[in-house]
Design a protein around this motif. Structure first.
Motif, short mmCIF file in Angstrom:
data_model
loop_
_atom_site.label_atom_id
_atom_site.label_comp_id
_atom_site.label_asym_id
_atom_site.label_seq_id
_atom_site.Cartn_x
_atom_site.Cartn_y
_atom_site.Cartn_z
N LEU A 316 0.89 -1.07 0.03
CA LEU A 316 -0.01 0.01 0.11
C LEU A 316 0.89 1.36 -0.04
CD1 LEU A 316 -2.70 -0.85 2.72
CD2 LEU A 316 -2.95 -1.13 -0.02
N PHE A 317 0.62 2.11 -0.93
CA PHE A 317 1.41 3.39 -1.08
C PHE A 317 0.51 4.55 -0.56
CE2 PHE A 317 4.24 5.87 -4.24
CZ PHE A 317 5.35 5.93 -3.18
N ASN A 318 0.82 5.38 0.27
CA ASN A 318 0.26 6.65 0.77
C ASN A 318 0.97 7.78 0.90
OD1 ASN A 318 -0.06 7.49 4.08
ND2 ASN A 318 -1.87 7.90 2.54
N ARG A 319 0.28 8.84 0.46
CA ARG A 319 0.87 10.15 0.91
C ARG A 319 -0.12 11.02 1.73
NH1 ARG A 319 0.28 15.73 -0.92
NH2 ARG A 319 2.42 16.89 -0.55
N GLN A 320 0.61 11.61 2.84
CA GLN A 320 -0.26 12.56 3.78
C GLN A 320 -0.03 13.84 3.26
OE1 GLN A 320 2.00 10.93 7.13
NE2 GLN A 320 0.29 9.81 8.06
N PRO A 321 -1.31 14.52 3.72
CA PRO A 321 -2.50 14.32 4.26
C PRO A 321 -3.32 13.53 3.42
CG PRO A 321 -2.42 16.49 3.38
CD PRO A 321 -1.14 16.09 3.26
N SER A 322 -3.69 12.42 3.93
CA SER A 322 -4.69 11.50 3.17
C SER A 322 -6.18 12.39 3.16
CB SER A 322 -4.77 9.97 3.64
OG SER A 322 -3.59 9.62 3.73
N LEU A 323 -6.50 12.96 1.88
CA LEU A 323 -7.74 13.80 1.84
C LEU A 323 -8.70 13.21 1.05
CD1 LEU A 323 -5.75 17.03 0.81
CD2 LEU A 323 -6.42 16.39 3.07
N HIS A 324 -8.49 12.18 0.34
CA HIS A 324 -9.71 11.25 -0.35
C HIS A 324 -9.27 9.88 -0.39
CE1 HIS A 324 -8.07 12.50 -4.49
NE2 HIS A 324 -6.88 12.37 -3.62
N ARG A 325 -10.06 8.97 -0.69
CA ARG A 325 -9.79 7.56 -1.07
C ARG A 325 -8.73 7.29 -1.82
NH1 ARG A 325 -14.09 4.32 -4.01
NH2 ARG A 325 -12.71 4.30 -5.73
N ILE A 326 -8.27 7.80 -2.72
CA ILE A 326 -7.11 7.54 -3.72
C ILE A 326 -5.67 8.25 -3.27
CG2 ILE A 326 -8.54 6.66 -5.87
CD1 ILE A 326 -8.06 9.58 -6.75
N SER A 327 -5.76 8.79 -1.96
CA SER A 327 -4.58 9.12 -1.42
C SER A 327 -3.89 7.80 -0.93
CB SER A 327 -4.87 10.00 -0.14
OG SER A 327 -5.35 11.13 -0.78
N ILE A 328 -4.35 6.62 -0.65
CA ILE A 328 -3.71 5.60 -0.49
C ILE A 328 -4.20 4.36 -1.47
CG2 ILE A 328 -5.32 5.14 1.37
CD1 ILE A 328 -2.99 3.42 2.65
N MET A 329 -3.13 3.77 -2.12
CA MET A 329 -3.61 2.78 -3.05
C MET A 329 -2.64 1.67 -3.25
SD MET A 329 -4.80 5.04 -6.56
CE MET A 329 -3.22 5.92 -6.99
N PRO A 350 -3.26 11.57 -8.29
CA PRO A 350 -4.35 11.09 -7.10
C PRO A 350 -3.67 11.51 -5.81
CG PRO A 350 -3.32 9.12 -8.23
CD PRO A 350 -3.22 10.56 -9.07
N PHE A 351 -2.03 11.53 -5.68
CA PHE A 351 -1.53 11.70 -4.58
C PHE A 351 -1.39 13.23 -4.19
CE2 PHE A 351 -0.13 7.24 -5.42
CZ PHE A 351 -0.55 6.70 -4.35
N ASN A 352 -1.40 13.78 -5.27
CA ASN A 352 -1.18 15.36 -5.16
C ASN A 352 0.23 15.61 -4.85
OD1 ASN A 352 -1.35 18.24 -5.61
ND2 ASN A 352 -1.97 18.35 -3.40
N ALA A 353 1.15 14.62 -5.51
CA ALA A 353 2.52 14.46 -5.15
C ALA A 353 3.68 15.50 -6.03
CB ALA A 353 3.01 13.06 -4.93
N MET A 378 -8.09 -1.63 -4.15
CA MET A 378 -7.33 -0.15 -3.99
C MET A 378 -6.17 -0.09 -5.01
SD MET A 378 -6.80 -0.68 0.08
CE MET A 378 -5.90 0.74 0.50
N GLY A 379 -6.02 -1.13 -6.03
CA GLY A 379 -5.02 -1.33 -7.09
C GLY A 379 -5.16 0.02 -7.83
N SER A 380 -4.10 0.84 -8.18
CA SER A 380 -4.10 1.83 -9.15
C SER A 380 -4.63 1.62 -10.42
CB SER A 380 -2.43 2.33 -9.21
OG SER A 380 -1.71 1.27 -10.02
N ILE A 381 -4.68 0.44 -11.02
CA ILE A 381 -5.34 -0.03 -12.13
C ILE A 381 -6.98 0.34 -12.09
CG2 ILE A 381 -5.57 -1.56 -14.08
CD1 ILE A 381 -2.91 -0.45 -14.02
N ALA A 382 -7.20 -0.25 -10.86
CA ALA A 382 -8.65 -0.27 -10.54
C ALA A 382 -9.20 1.09 -10.04
CB ALA A 382 -8.85 -1.17 -9.29
#
Length: 514
Positions: A316-329, A350-353, A378-382
């Protein structure tokens, strides 16, 4: 003890139990942090009642003429006792009309719960016990409450009682929120504001963000991110330095016995290796100190090997702040050297990175069920379309769009050597690429950029992809369509780019079709 904290609306009833809340709601105002005044005798709103009330002070004016300048400021102080009495006067049938669950007098705090010592511990330092802020505030509340009780019994002056009453209200409110504005200076018991319950919960260091959302967990890593355009959009590059620490418990079967024996022999320091071997009875062996040859020889079906992270593992890959569902995929791991987490820059959106020093987290699911759920849900393809409005969130960006735009220009040509080199960059060396006939034969064989892009969509005859679409790009001149002077109208026929310079519009439409 009756404490009026946060009381904001009041109610009264007539002898027929009719509602008359509006007078209180319209004519109330807040003075300071806790006091609420009812402007019942405002001369601008109710002159007759104001005059009648002023006349009732005639007897008092005979003894103290200094009251006269203040008669125009007459107001009704809605103290907590009065508020509680008003709430208690509301009949049960009117509570349904007001949409109140339970009794309204319960909105007035009459009892303060004392939290356990676990959340307000005493810290002993240099032989002196330092009490927690909450404990100090509770001690003050109990002390002032005792002073009030004794004052009522002994008949102390009303001025003294009201000062203690106001101090009690302030201390009870500061127990909940110590940053409350408008607290009188004489009620600040220390030079610094104490931490109330609100301060313990809110903010970056509070319970929610500091201890619940951002707590430290096992099987996770965090480091700086950097781009890698050679990775697929469902891959994340994990540094080998992390992969030897992050493990996955893989159960030994007849199919993976030989692989896991090699992992055990490699041990903890050499990747790909393993850190622990768990026996069926729960006994755990740390491979750093054990005889790895003997442990590998004794490895049987049913054992569990906590092996290092390897290519293809789900993370699982995540960037904070997790503002919406696809902030972690969920992504598939790709183990490489160096020290940064890398991923395809098309997945930045999606991560706003960005890559100016951002850090991201990875988490390794520890069961097959968790891996399957993460990959499919939670996959990025999905999650190519955003759940907000269905728009495409992961699409070509930055260098990809620039390259596609430059390559598909009318005046872009490649020699055989350049064409073969570029097609080898685009393929994964697994499927063969059919080199199409050149667009120009004499005096030198040349291929166009549009042919190169067509080969990217359909590399060989066995690929059953037949793309047909037409889309106007941003540069389209709005005349001529296929014969647009600036080549701004993109047209595909059976996966062959007939005309147009590929840009962002094409990338978004293509992903919608897929």
């Amino acid at each position: 003890m009756v404490v009026g904290v946060g009381v904001t609306a009041f109610y009264t009833t007539t002898q027929h139990h009719t509602l008359s809340v509006s007078v209180f709601l319209l004519n109330r105002k807040t003075t300071g942090s806790l006091k609420i005044i009812h402007e019942r005798y405002d001369p601008k709103k109710n002159s007759s009642q104001h005059e009648a009330y002023k006349n009732s002070f005639e007897e008092a004016l005979k003894y103290n003429e200094g009251l006269r300048p203040h008669l125009s400021k007459i107001a009704d102080d809605l103290n907590p006792l009065r508020a509680q009495a008003l709430f208690e006067a509301i009949p049960e049938e009117d509570c349904g009309v007001l949409d109140i669950v339970g009794r309204p007098e319960h909105l007035v705090v009459t009892t303060i719960a004392v939290p356990p010592m676990a959340i307000r511990p005493s810290v002993e330092m240099d032989g002196v016990s330092n009490e927690d802020d909450i404990s100090m505030k509770l001690m003050q509340i109990v002390e002032v409450n005792g002073v009030l009780r004794q004052g009522l019994e002994k008949g102390l002056p009303i001025t003294n009682l009201m000062e203690n009453w106001d101090f009690l209200q302030t201390q009870c409110a500061m127990l909940i929120n110590s940053d409350m504005p408008g607290v009188p200076p004489q009620h600040q018991t220390t030079g610094r504001p104490l931490r109330g319950f609100v301060q313990r919960l809110k903010g970056k260091q509070g319970r929610f963000r500091g201890n619940l959302s951002g707590k430290r967990v096992d099987f996770s890593g965090r480091t700086v991110i950097s781009p890698d355009p050679n990775l697929q959009i469902d891959q994340v590059c994990v540094p080998q330095h992390m992969a030897v620490v992050l493990t996955y418990p893989e159960r030994v079967t007849v199919h993976n016995l030989d692989k896991l024996k090699l992992r055990v022999l490699n041990g903890t320091a050499l990747w790909p290796g393993a850190n622990f071997v768990v026996h069926p009875d729960g006994e755990k062996t740390f491979l750093k100190f054990g005889d790895r040859r003997k442990i590998a020889a004794d490895l049987k079906v049913g054992y569990t090997v906590e092996r290092h992270l390897e290519d293809g593992d789900v993370v699982l890959f995540n960037r904070q702040p997790s503002l919406h569902r696809i902030s972690i995929m969920a992504f598939k791991a790709k183990i490489k050297p160096f020290r940064t987490l890398r991923f395809n820059e098309c997945v930045c959106s999606p991560f706003n990175a960005d890559f100016d020093g951002d850090e991201m987290n990875i988490h390794v699911p520890q069961t097959e069920e968790a891996r399957a759920e993460a990959l499919h849900l939670m996959g990025s393809i999905a999650n190519l379309p955003t759940p907000k409005n269905g728009g495409i969130e992961i699409s070509a960006t930055q260098d990809f769009l620039t390259c596609a735009f430059l390559v598909t220009a009318k005046d872009t040509f490649f020699t055989r050597a350049e064409m073969c080199l570029l097609t080898s960059y685009m393929s994964d060396a697994c499927d063969p690429v059919d080199l199409v006939a050149p667009a120009i034969l004499k005096p030198l064989e040349l291929w166009t950029g549009k042919q190169l892009f067509s080969m990217l969509v359909r590399p060989n005859a066995r690929t059953r992809i037949f793309l047909n679409l037409e889309v106007a790009e941003k540069i389209y001149s709005k005349k001529g369509e296929h014969m647009c002077p600036v080549d701004g109208y993109v047209c595909f026929r059976n996966s062959e780019l007939i005309c147009g310079r590929v840009g962002k519009s094409y990338a978004v439409v293509l992903l919608h079709m897929l």
